[in-house]
Design an enzyme around this catalytic site. Structure first.
Site, PDB file in Angstrom:
ATOM      1  N   CYS A   2      -3.806  16.331   4.410  1.00 46.08           N
ATOM      2  CA  CYS A   2      -2.473  17.276   4.901  1.00 46.08           C
ATOM      3  C   CYS A   2      -3.019  17.969   6.356  1.00 46.08           C
ATOM      4  CB  CYS A   2      -3.149  19.092   3.900  1.00 46.08           C
ATOM      5  SG  CYS A   2      -3.491  18.257   2.223  1.00 46.08           S
ATOM      6  N   ARG A  27       0.560  12.808   7.767  1.00 46.68           N
ATOM      7  CA  ARG A  27      -0.818  13.564   6.578  1.00 46.68           C
ATOM      8  C   ARG A  27      -0.472  14.069   5.082  1.00 46.68           C
ATOM      9  NH1 ARG A  27      -4.130  14.607  11.059  1.00 46.68           N
ATOM     10  NH2 ARG A  27      -5.855  15.767   9.070  1.00 46.68           N
ATOM     11  N   TRP A  77      -1.354  17.001   0.904  1.00 46.37           N
ATOM     12  CA  TRP A  77      -1.825  15.287   0.130  1.00 46.37           C
ATOM     13  C   TRP A  77      -2.919  15.968  -1.154  1.00 46.37           C
ATOM     14  CZ3 TRP A  77      -6.621  13.372  -1.087  1.00 46.37           C
ATOM     15  CH2 TRP A  77      -6.718  11.214  -0.847  1.00 46.37           C
ATOM     16  N   ASN A 101      -6.365  21.919   4.601  1.00 47.99           N
ATOM     17  CA  ASN A 101      -6.658  20.980   5.105  1.00 47.99           C
ATOM     18  C   ASN A 101      -7.969  20.779   4.715  1.00 47.99           C
ATOM     19  OD1 ASN A 101      -6.391  17.928   5.417  1.00 47.99           O
ATOM     20  ND2 ASN A 101      -6.919  18.498   7.603  1.00 47.99           N
ATOM     21  N   GLY A 102      -8.277  19.960   4.007  1.00 50.62           N
ATOM     22  CA  GLY A 102      -9.902  19.772   3.299  1.00 50.62           C
ATOM     23  C   GLY A 102     -10.678  20.022   1.553  1.00 50.62           C
ATOM     24  N   GLU A 480      -7.110  -8.578   3.468  1.00 50.69           N
ATOM     25  CA  GLU A 480      -6.348  -7.307   4.589  1.00 50.69           C
ATOM     26  C   GLU A 480      -5.420  -7.449   3.653  1.00 50.69           C
ATOM     27  OE1 GLU A 480      -6.399  -5.240   6.056  1.00 50.69           O
ATOM     28  OE2 GLU A 480      -4.074  -5.176   7.366  1.00 50.69           O
ATOM     29  N   LYS A 484      -2.573  -5.111   1.913  1.00 49.41           N
ATOM     30  CA  LYS A 484      -1.453  -4.298   2.579  1.00 49.41           C
ATOM     31  C   LYS A 484      -0.858  -4.583   1.728  1.00 49.41           C
ATOM     32  CE  LYS A 484      -2.096  -2.654   5.803  1.00 49.41           C
ATOM     33  NZ  LYS A 484      -3.092  -2.606   6.696  1.00 49.41           N
ATOM     34  N   GLU A 487      -1.320  -1.699  -1.316  1.00 52.00           N
ATOM     35  CA  GLU A 487      -0.718  -0.019  -1.031  1.00 52.00           C
ATOM     36  C   GLU A 487       0.711  -0.111  -0.819  1.00 52.00           C
ATOM     37  OE1 GLU A 487      -2.092   1.280   3.209  1.00 52.00           O
ATOM     38  OE2 GLU A 487      -2.618  -0.969   3.900  1.00 52.00           O
ATOM     39  N   HIS A 503     -17.148 -18.872  -8.989  1.00 55.59           N
ATOM     40  CA  HIS A 503     -18.278 -18.197  -9.436  1.00 55.59           C
ATOM     41  C   HIS A 503     -18.145 -17.226 -10.100  1.00 55.59           C
ATOM     42  CE1 HIS A 503     -21.429 -20.162  -7.196  1.00 55.59           C
ATOM     43  NE2 HIS A 503     -20.523 -19.700  -5.714  1.00 55.59           N
ATOM     44  N   LYS A 606      -1.642   8.943   5.912  1.00 51.38           N
ATOM     45  CA  LYS A 606      -2.229   7.929   7.607  1.00 51.38           C
ATOM     46  C   LYS A 606      -3.361   8.137   7.554  1.00 51.38           C
ATOM     47  CE  LYS A 606      -1.117   5.323  10.616  1.00 51.38           C
ATOM     48  NZ  LYS A 606      -1.567   3.800  10.212  1.00 51.38           N
TER      49      LYS A 606
HETATM   50  C1  AGP Z   1      -4.605   0.492   5.636  1.00 46.24           C
HETATM   51  O1  AGP Z   1      -2.857  -0.270   6.002  1.00 46.24           O
HETATM   52  C2  AGP Z   1      -4.450   2.090   5.615  1.00 46.24           C
HETATM   53  N1  AGP Z   1      -4.360   2.478   6.947  1.00 46.24           N
HETATM   54  C3  AGP Z   1      -6.234   2.379   5.548  1.00 46.24           C
HETATM   55  O2  AGP Z   1      -7.173   1.198   4.425  1.00 46.24           O
HETATM   56  C4  AGP Z   1      -6.822   2.514   7.164  1.00 46.24           C
HETATM   57  O3  AGP Z   1      -7.136   1.894   7.329  1.00 46.24           O
HETATM   58  C5  AGP Z   1      -8.045   3.583   6.462  1.00 46.24           C
HETATM   59  O4  AGP Z   1      -8.072   4.420   5.952  1.00 46.24           O
HETATM   60  C6  AGP Z   1      -9.106   4.210   7.528  1.00 46.24           C
HETATM   61  O5  AGP Z   1      -8.360   4.301   8.665  1.00 46.24           O
HETATM   62  P1  AGP Z   1      -8.314   4.441  10.268  1.00 46.24           P
HETATM   63  O6  AGP Z   1      -9.135   3.520  10.693  1.00 46.24           O
HETATM   64  O7  AGP Z   1      -7.921   5.566  10.893  1.00 46.24           O
HETATM   65  O8  AGP Z   1     -10.299   5.520   9.943  1.00 46.24           O
END
Ligand code: AGP
Length: 611
Positions: A2, A27, A77, A101-102, A480, A484, A487, A503, A606
């Site tokens: 948020c 956010r 969020w 926020n939190g 990764e 990607k 998401e 395995h 983000k």
């Molecule tokens: C991946 O594409 C995301 N943005 C997410 O996994 C991100 O890397 C993770 O939340 C960690 O964020 P940070 O590097 O800002 O701590």
């Protein structure tokens, strides 16, 4: 997560608050709202969905509320409570409004206590306890500030909140772990969840420390620490960098951020090189010691960067590395005697899991070092030593340029610790630096294969499941790549170490299942190719991303993209940096084909500032 904002003393405060919220939309973006005072009357505007929905509602009312000079706002969020209008902030109780926020961890207990006092709850948020506590306390104290302080003493958890009431033009803010910044304007003051978001409106900011709270009106800011002592906090000049809101002709921020990597990584590399044979990294500050290891903590993409870092640091310096998810480290009573340092990696510098893991490490007497993109972020300010990635703001929710820059920093750390440990000669470091400088240009060559990744994306866009494989330093790249893709496109995808397939995961393979493998010429390619044969034998449809050098060994594979080979000695070492581009482009183009919301995928944000 948020984003929160508060403005006091500026006319058309709602419009200014909306502008700040636009910068904070990364956010959270499931709903948004404003609360403001007009003639001592508290009003709200709220809307579900992206900020544009709120903006449309605001524009209808704008003419009549131009004289408003105090407002708070929120972009959400959801943590507690569904995405419905009732749960959208600001949350009110009588003449008090709050944005938060939190997470208030003891909200259940407080709810019970308040219900016994006949308080009626109208939302299913944890936040709602704050305005109710506040209005009850105001009845007793008749003083907004004192009432707010009593609430701060009552609530527990990780939070940042801003509150206003209908009697005076003042904003109360408090911060516990979640970020909050105060901006000092000319005859107005402002608060925001990050400095960048308010940098259009102020030149100076104050970062609140953990546990701080403050009261601001249009000319005054009074800050108190967690011991209730009035304190002065440092004022910091900030430069507005709003260029990040420009897509530079690309369709999405993510696309721009993928393609700008050759340019911005020059900054990362430039800041790391001290001279032709030395790097700007200081192992003494990291407390690197013989017979002691390093723990690296991070989340999401940053965690996968950490995994690559382990391969590099152990290879070049022989220092043992333990890589952990931040969210696990904090709660598992880690044995720490054999480690002298914790490196945390966080693009935002605000991921609460990583911040808390770092605090845990401090308690365990480890030196802490941060790799972050955001100067003055919470993690940067609390770390003993920071290295910045210098790639500029990353707006797309999916990490792209931050990942490649983290890799470059980690590889440089591995080389420098290797030198410090006498495992790497000055000549080798010199050669590394020469080659590192060639990386940005080399990435441009890989980016020029864009069309081939569009074709690949078209071939897999309708799949329900996709596997990614890699070995060695490319195993984390498989993870990764899968992250990607899931998401952005919402396709179920998983990454595996190629050698691990037999395995268990091999049972997933059925006729036509797409399998994307990253392959480099690292001496293990024969083994990886055998793993591919096993997958093909079971009906898997293989898409191979390999460097040119392997061309003769992979002639039997129809679907492949060949990326150029780099200088012999460094080709496999740098391969995770190179393979990041295909991983990003594949996910981007699949999502584009499927028409998903690329820059703001569903359910994500983000910066993850809740546990
Ligand atoms: C991946 O594409 C995301 N943005 C997410 O996994 C991100 O890397 C993770 O939340 C960690 O964020 P940070 O590097 O800002 O701590």
């Amino acid at each position: 997560m948020c984003g929160i904002v508060g403005i006091v003393g500026k006319l058309n405060a709602c419009k200014s608050a909306l502008n700040v919220l636009k910068n904070l939309e990364y956010r959270g973006y499931d709903s948004a709202g404003l609360a403001f005072l007009q003639k001592n009357h508290l009003n709200t505007i709220k809307a579900l969905g992206k900020l544009n929905e709120l903006k449309s509602k605001f524009e209808i009312l704008e003419e009549g509320i131009k004289d408003v000079s105090i407002a708070i706002g929120h972009t959400r969020w959801a943590t507690h409570g569904k995405v419905i209008l009732e749960n959208t902030h600001p949350i009110l109780s009588k003449n008090v409004a709050v944005v938060h926020n939190g997470i208030i961890e003891n909200h259940d207990q407080i709810r019970l206590e308040l219900k016994e006092k006949d308080v009626i709850f109208e939302t299913t948020t944890d936040t709602e306890v704050i305005p109710h506590l506040l209005s009850i306390s105001m009845k007793n104290t008749q003083n907004f500030f004192d009432a707010c302080v009593s609430v701060v003493n009552k609530i527990e958890g990780a939070y940042a909140f801003a509150a206003i009431h209908s009697l005076n033009e003042e904003i109360f803010v408090a911060r516990q772990t979640s970020p909050l910044v105060i901006g000092i304007g000319n005859e107005y003051n402002i608060v925001g969840s990050d400095a960048q978001s308010i940098s259009q409106m102020v030149d100076e900011v104050i970062y609140l420390n953990d546990g701080d709270y403050a009261i601001l009106n249009k000319t005054q800011i009074q800050i108190y620490d967690s011991d209730n002592k009035k304190v002065e906090r440092e004022k910091i000049n900030i430069q507005s960098n709003l260029n990040f809101l420009n897509k530079d002709g690309f369709k999405h921020f993510m696309e721009k951020e993928i393609h700008e990597q050759p340019n911005v990584l020059i900054n990362t590399i430039g800041s790391l090189i001290r001279d032709e044979n030395d790097l700007n990294i200081f192992p003494e500050k990291m407390n690197i010691q013989k017979n002691c290891g390093i723990t690296i903590c991070a989340a999401g993409t940053s965690y996968y960067a950490a995994m690559v870092g382990k391969y590099w640091i152990e290879k070049f310096s022989s220092i043992p590395v333990n890589v952990e998810l931040s969210s696990e480290y904090r709660y598992r009573s880690p044995a720490s005697e054999m480690y002298s340092c914790m490196i945390v990696i966080s693009q935002s510098g605000e991921s609460i899991d990583t911040l808390m893991a770092m605090r845990e490490a401090k308690k365990l007497n480890l030196k802490t070092m941060a790799i972050t993109n955001v100067e003055h972020s919470s993690i940067d300010r609390e770390a003993d030593y920071s290295i910045y990635t210098h790639v500029g703001p990353e707006v797309g929710v999916a990490s792209t340029k931050s990942f490649t820059s983290q890799l470059i920093v980690l590889l440089s750390i591995a080389m420098k610790i290797g030198m410090y440990n006498k495992k790497i000669t000055t000549e080798k470091c010199q050669d590394f630096i020469q080659n590192l400088k060639l990386v940005p240009n080399f990435l441009s060559k890989i980016l020029s294969l864009n069309k081939e990744f569009i074709n690949l994306a078209q071939a897999i866009k309708n799949s329900r499941n996709i596997l990614y494989l890699g070995r060695g330093v490319l195993y984390p790249l498989a993870l990764e790549g899968a992250l990607k893709l899931k998401e952005l496109s919402y396709i179920h995808s998983e990454g595996f170490a190629a050698g691990e397939m037999k395995h268990g995961p091999i049972a997933l393979i059925e006729e036509g299942l797409p399998i994307i493998m990253f392959l480099t010429s690292d001496g293990m390619e024969e083994k990886s190719i055998s793993n591919l044969q096993e997958a093909i034998a079971r009906g898997g449809k293989v898409f191979l991303i390999s460097d040119q050098k392997n061309i003769n060994k992979i002639s039997f594979i129809d679907n492949k993209v060949l990326i150029p080979s780099f200088q012999e000695t460094w080709n496999d070492v740098f391969s995770p940096i190179f393979m990041s581009i295909p991983a990003q482009l594949i996910a981007y183009h699949v999502a584009r084909e499927r028409g998903t919301d690329i820059d703001q995928p569903r359910n994500l944000a983000k910066s993850v500032t809740v546990e």
